[in-house]
Design a protein around this motif. Structure first.
Motif, short mmCIF file in Angstrom:
data_model
loop_
_atom_site.label_atom_id
_atom_site.label_comp_id
_atom_site.label_asym_id
_atom_site.label_seq_id
_atom_site.Cartn_x
_atom_site.Cartn_y
_atom_site.Cartn_z
N GLN A 141 -58.08 89.68 -59.60
CA GLN A 141 -58.63 88.66 -59.92
C GLN A 141 -58.73 88.60 -61.05
O GLN A 141 -58.86 88.26 -61.80
CB GLN A 141 -59.94 88.64 -59.40
CG GLN A 141 -60.91 87.61 -59.56
CD GLN A 141 -62.56 87.53 -58.58
OE1 GLN A 141 -62.71 88.67 -58.02
NE2 GLN A 141 -63.39 86.94 -58.90
N ASP A 144 -56.04 87.06 -63.19
CA ASP A 144 -55.98 86.27 -63.13
C ASP A 144 -55.19 85.67 -62.69
O ASP A 144 -54.69 84.51 -62.10
CB ASP A 144 -56.01 85.17 -64.69
CG ASP A 144 -57.38 85.18 -65.26
OD1 ASP A 144 -58.73 84.56 -64.54
OD2 ASP A 144 -57.28 85.46 -66.12
N ILE A 146 -54.54 84.58 -58.87
CA ILE A 146 -55.61 84.08 -58.08
C ILE A 146 -55.46 84.07 -57.29
O ILE A 146 -55.83 84.16 -55.61
CB ILE A 146 -56.20 82.48 -58.15
CG1 ILE A 146 -56.94 82.12 -59.53
CG2 ILE A 146 -56.51 81.65 -56.41
CD1 ILE A 146 -57.75 83.41 -59.91
N ILE A 150 -56.14 85.85 -53.39
CA ILE A 150 -56.99 84.75 -52.29
C ILE A 150 -56.31 86.27 -51.38
O ILE A 150 -57.24 86.31 -50.47
CB ILE A 150 -56.59 83.75 -52.63
CG1 ILE A 150 -57.36 83.39 -53.03
CG2 ILE A 150 -56.32 83.60 -51.08
CD1 ILE A 150 -56.62 81.64 -53.45
N THR A 175 -66.55 85.06 -51.99
CA THR A 175 -65.50 85.32 -53.12
C THR A 175 -64.74 84.34 -52.85
O THR A 175 -64.49 83.53 -53.31
CB THR A 175 -65.64 86.99 -52.80
OG1 THR A 175 -66.69 87.77 -53.45
CG2 THR A 175 -64.25 86.95 -54.12
N THR A 178 -65.24 81.03 -53.89
CA THR A 178 -65.10 80.55 -55.62
C THR A 178 -63.23 80.16 -55.70
O THR A 178 -63.34 79.46 -56.30
CB THR A 178 -65.88 82.07 -56.47
OG1 THR A 178 -67.29 82.16 -55.61
CG2 THR A 178 -65.62 81.53 -56.93
N LEU A 179 -63.03 81.32 -55.02
CA LEU A 179 -61.48 81.42 -55.27
C LEU A 179 -60.33 80.28 -54.66
O LEU A 179 -59.85 79.63 -55.79
CB LEU A 179 -60.93 82.29 -54.88
CG LEU A 179 -61.53 84.07 -55.79
CD1 LEU A 179 -60.43 84.75 -55.24
CD2 LEU A 179 -61.00 83.77 -57.22
N TYR A 180 -61.23 79.57 -53.50
CA TYR A 180 -60.21 78.44 -52.96
C TYR A 180 -60.36 77.44 -54.08
O TYR A 180 -59.65 76.23 -54.11
CB TYR A 180 -61.16 78.61 -51.33
CG TYR A 180 -59.79 79.79 -50.41
CD1 TYR A 180 -58.57 79.58 -50.62
CD2 TYR A 180 -60.92 80.07 -49.70
CE1 TYR A 180 -58.09 80.04 -49.59
CE2 TYR A 180 -60.18 81.16 -48.74
CZ TYR A 180 -59.08 80.96 -49.07
OH TYR A 180 -58.07 81.58 -47.99
N GLN A 182 -61.44 77.01 -56.36
CA GLN A 182 -60.38 77.21 -58.19
C GLN A 182 -58.97 76.91 -57.74
O GLN A 182 -58.73 75.99 -58.75
CB GLN A 182 -60.59 78.44 -58.63
CG GLN A 182 -60.47 79.20 -60.47
CD GLN A 182 -60.41 80.11 -60.96
OE1 GLN A 182 -61.37 80.91 -60.10
NE2 GLN A 182 -59.43 80.93 -61.42
#
Length: 396
Positions: A141, A144, A146, A150, A175, A178-180, A182
């Motif tokens: 993370q 960057d 992603i 994940i 968390t 947020t990532l999904y 994004q």
């Protein structure tokens, strides 16, 4: 004439392993297992830990199957587990961790302790592995990356679930939300409806981990369905009918889980019609393997509209062409999703997500085991279960 096993003193573990499986295939199980043990020790001496761990595990499971006693299998299985733990320690010290290899090592360790019914070590190592993956997720993370973040966080989530560490797995779920989110936004910006749909689908699962099977989950799963449907239209405009139906079946089940039953049924009926034509086209070209894949999709679509008998006929036809573990997992998932959606059963949905996790890593044996266990637990599914087994040629 001396037995062949006495003439191989100068040969390496590779040759020993080859000879071992030759004897096992000839029905000489005892001689074969002795050679498996020698080959495992040979690999260990050559510091080929992964090969050694693999053979010790095989030996342990065969002994367990033949003798039916855990104590007979324990020494080999423990040897395998601790070799895999050594491999994990080596892997996480590398500059670039091979997360696929790490996944395999961790899964093997936990599978062994689960088989041995060693609850203490199962929880201990699940907690350790969860922490390893959480650290990896943070590292990816920070850089960057992603998609890799994940992947790492998904594993951390699963391992914290094993230990029932509620605070930790909810933290990881937040968390992942947020990532999904994004990832979905990035894919929408790139016009990748299929990728966005997959991200929304996983996002819905993480939301369910926190809020349950409620309106938050339903709205996000409906969004996944809309994007799968959009992806199907893009594929259709490009003349890719195989991708079109794949996306439509995914849309059908996303809508089903979102309790948008009318939309799910309409898509299912239209997809069934399309699939019959596509299967016929593949068969006329002699592409039986592709026809088998589409027959499984047809079975999924039919299960989604509660046409179980027709679904099992299509599934049986697929297996007659190609027997594939992934087919068996897909059909069980379809049955469980349809049941979870119709009953609003969050416990079944939890099991579905576990099966999907292992299937996504192509660990179809573990996925099949989990799906099978869930099917067996539900008396309401007995009739469908029997039809499934009959299609697979399994008679109870």
């Amino acid at each position: 004439m001396r037995d062949l096993a006495t003439t191989i003193g100068l040969e390496g573990p590779e040759e020993l392993e080859q000879l071992a499986f030759k004897k096992i295939n000839e029905g000489k199980i005892k001689d074969g297992l002795k050679l498996i043990l020698r080959a495992a020790r040979g690999y260990e001496e050559e510091r080929k830990k992964e090969d050694a761990a693999r053979l010790y595990k095989y030996l342990g499971f065969v002994l367990l199957e033949k003798a039916g006693l855990i104590e007979k299998a324990r020494p080999s299985l423990l040897k395998s587990a601790y070799l895999y733990i050594d491999l994990i320690e080596e892997e996480i010290t590398r500059l670039e961790v091979d997360i696929d290899a790490l996944d395999g090592y961790c899964s093997n360790v936990l599978e062994i302790f689960l088989t041995l019914k060693d609850e203490r070590n199962l929880r201990k190592y699940a907690e350790e592995f969860a922490a390893i993956y959480e650290d990896l997720g943070k590292s990816y993370q920070d850089n960057d990356d992603i998609p890799m973040a994940i992947r790492a966080y998904e594993s951390a989530y699963r391992y914290y679930k094993i230990t029932d560490n509620i605070e930790s797995y909810r933290r990881i779920a937040e968390t992942l939300i947020t990532l999904y989110g994004q990832a979905a936004e990035e894919r929408l910006e790139k016009g990748d409806s299929r990728g966005a749909a997959e991200a929304f689908y996983r996002l819905a699962s993480s939301i369910r981990a926190i809020f349950g099977y409620d309106i938050h989950f339903i709205e996000m799963m409906d969004t996944a369905g809309k994007n799968f449907e959009k992806a199907s239209k893009v594929a259709y405009s490009n003349g890719d009918l195989d991708e079109t139906t794949t996306c439509l079946v995914k849309a059908q089940y996303a809508y089903l889980l979102a309790k948008n039953y009318n939309r799910s049924k309409l898509i299912g009926i239209n997809t069934v019609r399309m699939l019959y034509q596509i299967i016929s086209s593949h068969r006329s070209r002699g592409d039986d393997e592709k026809a088998a894949e589409k027959l499984v999709e047809l079975a999924e679509a039919l299960i989604g509209v509660s046409k179980i008998e027709e679904a099992m006929q299509a599934y049986k036809s697929a297996l007659e062409t190609k027997s594939d573990l992934s087919f068996r997992v897909k059909i069980r998932l379809a049955i469980l999703k349809q049941f979870a959606a119709s009953k609003g059963d969050e416990d079944i949905l939890e099991e579905v997500e576990k099966v999907e996790y292992y299937a996504s890593k192509k660990n179809y044996m573990r996925a099949l085991e989990l799906a099978g266990n869930t099917l067996q637990k539900r008396p309401e599914l007995e009739e469908i279960r029997n039809m499934l087994y009959e299609a697979e040629g399994i008679y109870q």
